[in-house]
Design a protein around this motif. Structure first.
Motif, short mmCIF file in Angstrom:
data_model
loop_
_atom_site.label_atom_id
_atom_site.label_comp_id
_atom_site.label_asym_id
_atom_site.label_seq_id
_atom_site.Cartn_x
_atom_site.Cartn_y
_atom_site.Cartn_z
N LEU A 86 5.67 -9.89 5.73
CA LEU A 86 6.66 -10.22 3.63
C LEU A 86 6.01 -9.26 2.82
O LEU A 86 6.58 -8.80 1.94
CB LEU A 86 7.03 -12.03 3.39
N LEU A 87 4.48 -9.78 2.87
CA LEU A 87 4.08 -9.11 1.30
C LEU A 87 4.29 -7.67 1.72
O LEU A 87 4.54 -6.56 0.55
CB LEU A 87 2.73 -9.35 1.31
N GLN A 88 4.68 -6.83 2.81
CA GLN A 88 4.69 -5.42 2.98
C GLN A 88 5.20 -4.80 2.76
O GLN A 88 5.34 -3.76 1.96
CB GLN A 88 3.94 -5.30 4.57
N ALA A 89 6.72 -5.98 3.15
CA ALA A 89 8.09 -5.68 3.21
C ALA A 89 8.94 -5.37 1.48
O ALA A 89 8.63 -4.48 1.14
CB ALA A 89 9.31 -6.52 3.71
N LEU A 90 7.56 -6.44 0.60
CA LEU A 90 8.03 -6.19 -0.45
C LEU A 90 7.39 -5.27 -1.65
O LEU A 90 8.19 -4.54 -2.12
CB LEU A 90 7.70 -8.08 -1.02
N ARG A 91 6.60 -4.41 -1.27
CA ARG A 91 5.74 -3.57 -1.75
C ARG A 91 6.62 -2.58 -1.33
O ARG A 91 6.51 -1.69 -1.86
CB ARG A 91 4.31 -3.63 -0.98
N GLU A 92 7.27 -2.40 0.30
CA GLU A 92 7.52 -1.03 -0.05
C GLU A 92 8.84 -0.70 -0.13
O GLU A 92 9.19 0.01 -1.67
CB GLU A 92 7.66 -0.84 2.03
N SER A 93 9.67 -2.35 -0.95
CA SER A 93 10.89 -2.06 -1.37
C SER A 93 10.53 -2.29 -2.65
O SER A 93 11.62 -1.44 -3.13
CB SER A 93 11.27 -3.48 -0.98
N ALA A 94 9.17 -2.45 -3.71
CA ALA A 94 8.96 -2.16 -4.83
C ALA A 94 8.58 -0.77 -5.01
O ALA A 94 8.68 -0.79 -6.38
CB ALA A 94 8.29 -2.99 -5.68
N ASP B 257 4.20 -18.05 -4.21
CA ASP B 257 3.47 -17.01 -3.79
C ASP B 257 3.07 -16.52 -5.14
O ASP B 257 4.48 -16.13 -5.55
CB ASP B 257 2.64 -16.09 -2.87
N PRO B 258 1.98 -16.38 -6.71
CA PRO B 258 2.65 -15.63 -7.79
C PRO B 258 2.77 -14.30 -7.43
O PRO B 258 3.50 -13.87 -7.96
CB PRO B 258 1.17 -15.74 -8.64
N GLU B 259 1.63 -13.76 -6.47
CA GLU B 259 1.55 -12.44 -6.79
C GLU B 259 2.96 -11.55 -5.51
O GLU B 259 3.63 -10.77 -5.79
CB GLU B 259 0.50 -11.85 -5.28
N LEU B 260 4.36 -12.75 -4.72
CA LEU B 260 5.12 -12.41 -4.05
C LEU B 260 6.03 -12.06 -5.27
O LEU B 260 7.40 -11.39 -5.08
CB LEU B 260 5.01 -13.10 -3.17
N LEU B 261 5.99 -13.37 -6.07
CA LEU B 261 7.38 -13.37 -6.94
C LEU B 261 7.21 -12.20 -7.90
O LEU B 261 8.15 -11.36 -8.69
CB LEU B 261 6.36 -15.27 -7.50
N GLU B 262 5.77 -11.56 -8.42
CA GLU B 262 6.22 -10.25 -9.32
C GLU B 262 7.00 -9.45 -8.66
O GLU B 262 6.61 -8.63 -9.12
CB GLU B 262 4.45 -10.62 -9.78
N ILE B 263 6.38 -9.40 -7.40
CA ILE B 263 6.80 -8.35 -6.64
C ILE B 263 8.44 -7.93 -6.51
O ILE B 263 9.21 -6.98 -6.46
CB ILE B 263 6.11 -7.47 -5.42
N ALA B 264 8.74 -9.64 -6.18
CA ALA B 264 10.14 -9.72 -6.55
C ALA B 264 11.20 -9.19 -7.53
O ALA B 264 11.86 -8.57 -7.20
CB ALA B 264 10.78 -11.07 -5.26
#
Length: 298
Positions: A247-255, A189-196
């Motif tokens: 996954l989205l929540q975990a990525l955002r918290e990690s970033a 997903d583009p949004e997930l990839l951007e956060i990664a």
């Protein structure tokens, strides 16, 4: 501690140029804590003994011989002189066959690293090879007989010297296609990839081997010390229970972006705020109307 002993001595040859060199082990497990097997009842160290699987009798070293199993329980015996004859002849020369770009090296083939050092008589040729490889940004493929086998060796510049890494044979390396054949073909997903990508940027660092902790070795060392000193043994902390994470929540918290509220949640929150403001306005109007007669009476 004495000087390290060379694992191999010979010559490195590129073109018609050669110089004497030696290989020294670059990585060793000798500093790790080592255990002996002892008899719990007597406290004495036990020794390993080879036993005949059928008769149960001990087999002395002179009676032990190599065998290849052709079928269940049937073996072809290989005598020591027959095995020795299969060892290739060695001319003690690391013959460079080709130079390859460093970017083309597939590290999955790396086996063991060795420091490749020059003899005093060959320092000039050694430095010439090292500097030439650095400038061209290449590594060298060489072959020689090491430890009874013809081995392929990858030679790379490393600081003021060269590192020679023995390479695994192709038949020893599993196919990556087989390892990843069941990997699903999913587009990120583009949004997930951007956060990664943000997390990767945030976590960028440098390679520092001194920061790597061998926690098992540290724990075993502490255990041995505690036993020697008669202290209570260290207790292992219970691992925290794993919990399901979006996954989205975990990525955002990690970033460091915090949890993202959904659109429906924001709409509901705004509607609640509007209703609250209306109730407050109505309550204020009623209070004003009630207070007015009192002021006129006074």
């Amino acid at each position: 501690m004495g000087s390290p002993r060379a694992n191999w001595k010979g010559f490195i040859k590129f073109g018609e140029v050669s110089c004497p060199v030696a290989l020294y082990t670059a990585a060793s497990a000798s500093e790790r804590i080592a255990f002996n097997t002892i008899n719990r009842a007597t406290g004495n160290r036990v020794r390993r003994e080879f036993i005949d699987s059928e008769t149960g009798d001990p087999v002395e070293k002179d009676d032990q011989v190599k065998g290849y199993e052709t079928e269940n329980g049937h073996y072809i015996v290989l005598e020591p002189e027959e095995v020795a004859a299969a060892v290739p002849e060695s001319d003690k020369t690391l013959a460079i066959e080709s130079f390859i770009p460093c970017s083309e090296i597939d590290t999955v083939y790396f086996d063991k690293p060795y420091y490749l050092t020059p003899d005093k008589m060959g320092t000039e040729a050694y430095i010439l090879l090292r500097e030439g490889m650095k400038k061209a940004k290449v590594a060298a493929i060489a072959r020689t007989v090491l430890f009874r086998r013809l081995r392929t060796v990858l030679i790379r510049p490393h600081g003021n010297g060269l590192i020679a890494s023995t390479l695994n044979f192709d038949y020893e390396v599993r196919s990556s296609q087989e390892a990843f054949e069941e990997q699903p073909d999913i587009k990120s997903d583009p949004e997930l990839l951007e956060i990664a990508e943000l997390i990767i940027e945030k976590k960028k660092g440098i390679f520092d081997a001194s920061s790597f902790d061998d926690r098992y070795e540290e724990a075993v060392t502490e255990l041995v010390k505690a036993k020697i000193e008669g202290r209570s043994l260290p207790k292992k902390k219970a691992a925290p229970a794993a919990k399901a994470v979006d996954l989205l929540q975990a990525l955002r918290e990690s970033a460091g972006l915090g949890a993202k509220k959904s659109k429906s949640s924001r709409t509901a929150a705004n509607a609640n705020a509007g209703a609250s403001r209306s109730r407050t306005k109505n309550a204020a109007g009623k209070a004003k109307a009630t207070a007015a007669p009192s002021r006129r009476a006074s």
